[in-house]
Each structure stands twice: as C-alpha cells, then as structure tokens.
Design a protein around this motif. Structure first.
Motif: not given
Length: 84
Positions: A32-38
């Motif tokens: 899963s990818v959210l805003e601010g992901h590395a």
C-alpha cells in the motif's frame, strides 16, 4: 492530504489524480502507498490495482499485467505493461 497517482501504459497516460491510497500487486507481495511513503521501486506482477479516492470510500480495482512502480517525493507512478 493526498497522494499523487499516475498510471501509465506504453501507449498513453491512463490516470493522473490525487487519491488517498493505492494497493499495488508487487512481485514480492501487495503493498500500500499513502502520501509521504518512503521512496522505492518495485516490479509488478499480474493482478489488480486497488485505488482508494477517499479514506472511507470503496476501492476501484483495475486489472494490470506486469510493469514497475515507483514511489518518490512527487507520488506514485505505476508503469503497467498493459491493462487487462
């Protein structure tokens, strides 16, 4: 807060929008990818992208076949070999 998401195939830009979260079928498992992901890159297996436009909304699923995903400071780009 929103994640900038782009879905691209060799033929065209399919999507470019702000979303809450995207679940990607990576070759080592879904992520899963959210805003601010590395930042990172991953290859993608055949499967379905799940796109959540809002935190509490239902997912839209798009079947894809292979490709790459890149997460960087500007968001998530999925380079799909093709849409199923």
């Amino acid at each position: 807060m929103a994640l900038h998401f782009e879905l691209v195939t060799p033929e065209r830009l399919v999507r470019s929008e702000e979303v809450h979260m995207v679940v990607v079928p990576g070759t080592d498992g879904d992520f899963s990818v959210l805003e601010g992901h590395a930042p990172f890159m991953s290859t993608i297996r055949d499967g379905a992208l799940s796109i959540y436009r809002t935190k509490d909304g239902a997912a839209e699923t798009l079947p894809i076949r292979g490709g790459f995903a890149e997460v960087n400071a500007t968001g998530l780009t999925v380079l799909a070999e093709q849409l199923s």
